[in-house]
Design a protein around this motif. Sequence first.
Motif, PDB file in Angstrom:
ATOM      1  N   GLY A  27       0.825  -1.205   0.000  1.00 47.18           N
ATOM      2  CA  GLY A  27       0.000   0.000   0.000  1.00 47.18           C
ATOM      3  C   GLY A  27       0.853   1.246   0.000  1.00 47.18           C
ATOM      4  O   GLY A  27       2.068   1.204  -0.203  1.00 47.18           O
ATOM      5  N   THR A  28       0.220   2.370   0.281  1.00 41.58           N
ATOM      6  CA  THR A  28       0.895   3.663   0.271  1.00 41.58           C
ATOM      7  C   THR A  28       1.593   3.908   1.607  1.00 41.58           C
ATOM      8  O   THR A  28       0.962   3.859   2.659  1.00 41.58           O
ATOM      9  N   VAL A  29       2.883   4.171   1.533  1.00 43.26           N
ATOM     10  CA  VAL A  29       3.667   4.484   2.731  1.00 43.26           C
ATOM     11  C   VAL A  29       3.600   5.994   2.947  1.00 43.26           C
ATOM     12  O   VAL A  29       4.029   6.773   2.101  1.00 43.26           O
ATOM     13  N   VAL A  30       3.044   6.408   4.090  1.00 44.96           N
ATOM     14  CA  VAL A  30       2.917   7.822   4.422  1.00 44.96           C
ATOM     15  C   VAL A  30       4.234   8.355   4.971  1.00 44.96           C
ATOM     16  O   VAL A  30       4.671   9.457   4.633  1.00 44.96           O
ATOM     17  N   SER A  31       4.887   7.560   5.836  1.00 50.17           N
ATOM     18  CA  SER A  31       6.178   7.968   6.389  1.00 50.17           C
ATOM     19  C   SER A  31       7.004   6.742   6.750  1.00 50.17           C
ATOM     20  O   SER A  31       6.464   5.668   7.004  1.00 50.17           O
ATOM     21  N   CYS A  32       8.316   6.950   6.754  1.00 51.49           N
ATOM     22  CA  CYS A  32       9.265   5.883   7.077  1.00 51.49           C
ATOM     23  C   CYS A  32      10.404   6.525   7.851  1.00 51.49           C
ATOM     24  O   CYS A  32      10.978   7.511   7.406  1.00 51.49           O
ATOM     25  N   SER A  33      10.715   5.961   9.014  1.00 47.78           N
ATOM     26  CA  SER A  33      11.773   6.542   9.842  1.00 47.78           C
ATOM     27  C   SER A  33      12.568   5.443  10.538  1.00 47.78           C
ATOM     28  O   SER A  33      11.997   4.569  11.176  1.00 47.78           O
ATOM     29  N   ILE A  34      13.896   5.489  10.365  1.00 48.58           N
ATOM     30  CA  ILE A  34      14.798   4.579  11.070  1.00 48.58           C
ATOM     31  C   ILE A  34      15.577   5.429  12.068  1.00 48.58           C
ATOM     32  O   ILE A  34      16.466   6.190  11.684  1.00 48.58           O
ATOM     33  N   PRO A  35      15.242   5.345  13.364  1.00 53.35           N
ATOM     34  CA  PRO A  35      15.939   6.160  14.368  1.00 53.35           C
ATOM     35  C   PRO A  35      17.427   5.806  14.469  1.00 53.35           C
ATOM     36  O   PRO A  35      17.823   4.664  14.236  1.00 53.35           O
ATOM     37  N   THR A  36      18.218   6.813  14.824  1.00 55.20           N
ATOM     38  CA  THR A  36      19.646   6.616  15.040  1.00 55.20           C
ATOM     39  C   THR A  36      20.003   6.994  16.471  1.00 55.20           C
ATOM     40  O   THR A  36      19.309   7.784  17.112  1.00 55.20           O
ATOM     41  N   ASP A  37      21.077   6.426  16.959  1.00 54.25           N
ATOM     42  CA  ASP A  37      21.578   6.747  18.288  1.00 54.25           C
ATOM     43  C   ASP A  37      22.090   8.176  18.289  1.00 54.25           C
ATOM     44  O   ASP A  37      22.858   8.558  17.401  1.00 54.25           O
ATOM     45  N   ARG A  38      21.689   8.957  19.258  1.00 58.19           N
ATOM     46  CA  ARG A  38      22.078  10.381  19.246  1.00 58.19           C
ATOM     47  C   ARG A  38      23.560  10.590  19.525  1.00 58.19           C
ATOM     48  O   ARG A  38      24.122  11.606  19.126  1.00 58.19           O
ATOM     49  N   ALA A  57      -1.962  -1.468   6.531  1.00 50.13           N
ATOM     50  CA  ALA A  57      -1.095  -1.800   7.661  1.00 50.13           C
ATOM     51  C   ALA A  57      -1.229  -3.286   8.015  1.00 50.13           C
ATOM     52  O   ALA A  57      -0.229  -3.975   8.245  1.00 50.13           O
ATOM     53  N   GLU A  58      -2.453  -3.786   8.042  1.00 52.01           N
ATOM     54  CA  GLU A  58      -2.687  -5.201   8.337  1.00 52.01           C
ATOM     55  C   GLU A  58      -2.051  -6.090   7.274  1.00 52.01           C
ATOM     56  O   GLU A  58      -1.448  -7.118   7.591  1.00 52.01           O
ATOM     57  N   ALA A  59      -2.168  -5.698   5.999  1.00 51.77           N
ATOM     58  CA  ALA A  59      -1.568  -6.468   4.909  1.00 51.77           C
ATOM     59  C   ALA A  59      -0.047  -6.503   5.038  1.00 51.77           C
ATOM     60  O   ALA A  59       0.581  -7.549   4.813  1.00 51.77           O
ATOM     61  N   ILE A  61       1.704  -6.225   7.830  1.00 55.19           N
ATOM     62  CA  ILE A  61       2.042  -7.099   8.959  1.00 55.19           C
ATOM     63  C   ILE A  61       1.998  -8.557   8.510  1.00 55.19           C
ATOM     64  O   ILE A  61       2.934  -9.329   8.749  1.00 55.19           O
ATOM     65  N   LYS A  62       0.900  -8.940   7.851  1.00 53.97           N
ATOM     66  CA  LYS A  62       0.752 -10.329   7.391  1.00 53.97           C
ATOM     67  C   LYS A  62       1.830 -10.715   6.386  1.00 53.97           C
ATOM     68  O   LYS A  62       2.347 -11.828   6.408  1.00 53.97           O
ATOM     69  N   GLY A  63       2.182  -9.786   5.512  1.00 52.94           N
ATOM     70  CA  GLY A  63       3.141 -10.095   4.464  1.00 52.94           C
ATOM     71  C   GLY A  63       4.597 -10.041   4.871  1.00 52.94           C
ATOM     72  O   GLY A  63       5.438 -10.716   4.279  1.00 52.94           O
ATOM     73  N   LEU A  64       4.923  -9.230   5.879  1.00 53.44           N
ATOM     74  CA  LEU A  64       6.336  -9.007   6.206  1.00 53.44           C
ATOM     75  C   LEU A  64       6.779  -9.515   7.574  1.00 53.44           C
ATOM     76  O   LEU A  64       7.981  -9.704   7.786  1.00 53.44           O
ATOM     77  N   ASN A  65       5.871  -9.738   8.501  1.00 50.47           N
ATOM     78  CA  ASN A  65       6.264 -10.219   9.826  1.00 50.47           C
ATOM     79  C   ASN A  65       6.899 -11.607   9.686  1.00 50.47           C
ATOM     80  O   ASN A  65       6.306 -12.516   9.123  1.00 50.47           O
ATOM     81  N   LEU A  74      12.282 -10.007  10.085  1.00 50.67           N
ATOM     82  CA  LEU A  74      11.596  -8.789  10.519  1.00 50.67           C
ATOM     83  C   LEU A  74      10.526  -9.119  11.554  1.00 50.67           C
ATOM     84  O   LEU A  74       9.853 -10.138  11.463  1.00 50.67           O
ATOM     85  N   ALA A  75      10.379  -8.234  12.506  1.00 46.99           N
ATOM     86  CA  ALA A  75       9.290  -8.303  13.488  1.00 46.99           C
ATOM     87  C   ALA A  75       8.421  -7.075  13.241  1.00 46.99           C
ATOM     88  O   ALA A  75       8.821  -5.957  13.562  1.00 46.99           O
ATOM     89  N   VAL A  76       7.258  -7.278  12.635  1.00 51.27           N
ATOM     90  CA  VAL A  76       6.385  -6.168  12.267  1.00 51.27           C
ATOM     91  C   VAL A  76       5.113  -6.241  13.095  1.00 51.27           C
ATOM     92  O   VAL A  76       4.451  -7.276  13.136  1.00 51.27           O
ATOM     93  N   SER A  77       4.791  -5.142  13.769  1.00 57.19           N
ATOM     94  CA  SER A  77       3.590  -5.098  14.605  1.00 57.19           C
ATOM     95  C   SER A  77       3.058  -3.667  14.650  1.00 57.19           C
ATOM     96  O   SER A  77       3.716  -2.734  14.205  1.00 57.19           O
ATOM     97  N   VAL A  78       1.868  -3.521  15.211  1.00 54.18           N
ATOM     98  CA  VAL A  78       1.286  -2.192  15.394  1.00 54.18           C
ATOM     99  C   VAL A  78       2.130  -1.451  16.420  1.00 54.18           C
ATOM    100  O   VAL A  78       2.487  -1.999  17.468  1.00 54.18           O
ATOM    101  N   SER A  79       2.467  -0.219  16.135  1.00 53.99           N
ATOM    102  CA  SER A  79       3.253   0.598  17.055  1.00 53.99           C
ATOM    103  C   SER A  79       2.400   0.992  18.250  1.00 53.99           C
ATOM    104  O   SER A  79       1.275   1.448  18.102  1.00 53.99           O
ATOM    105  N   GLN A  80       2.959   0.809  19.434  1.00 57.27           N
ATOM    106  CA  GLN A  80       2.275   1.184  20.673  1.00 57.27           C
ATOM    107  C   GLN A  80       2.839   2.518  21.162  1.00 57.27           C
ATOM    108  O   GLN A  80       4.053   2.710  21.145  1.00 57.27           O
ATOM    109  N   PRO A  81       1.981   3.432  21.610  1.00 55.73           N
ATOM    110  CA  PRO A  81       2.492   4.712  22.122  1.00 55.73           C
ATOM    111  C   PRO A  81       3.349   4.501  23.365  1.00 55.73           C
ATOM    112  O   PRO A  81       3.108   3.583  24.144  1.00 55.73           O
TER     113      PRO A  81
END
Length: 93
Positions: A27-38, A57-59, A61-65, A74-81
Motif C-alpha cells: 500500500g501507500t507508505v505515508v512515512s518511514c523513519s529509522i531512528p539513530t543513536d544520538r 497496515a494489516e496487509a 504485517i501479514k506479508g512481512l512479519n 523482521l518483526a512487524v507489529s502495530v506501534s504502541q504509544p
Amino acid sequence: MNNKLFVGNLSFKLAEPELEELFAQYGTVVSCSIPTDRDTGRKRGFAFIEMSSQSEAEAAIKGLNGRDIDGRQLAVSVSQPKPKGQGGGRGRY
C-alpha cells in the motif's frame, strides 16, 4: 488499530528508501523513519512505518512479519504509544 507500524530486528545496512519500497508492496507508505543513536549516529535496528490505511497496515504485517531481509527476520507489529512519564532522562535526577 492505527496505521503506524513498528519494525524490529532490522539489518543495520538497510536504508529508509529500501524499507519504504518493501512496505510499498502492501500500500501507500505515508512515512518511514529509522531512528539513530544520538551519541554515535548509528542506526538502532528498528523503524516506524506509517501506512495510509488500516487495511494496508494489516496487509504489511501479514506479508512481512517473520520475513527474512538481509539475513534477519523482521518483526512487524502495530506501534504502541510510549507510556507517559517513562523514557529519556539519561542521568537527570
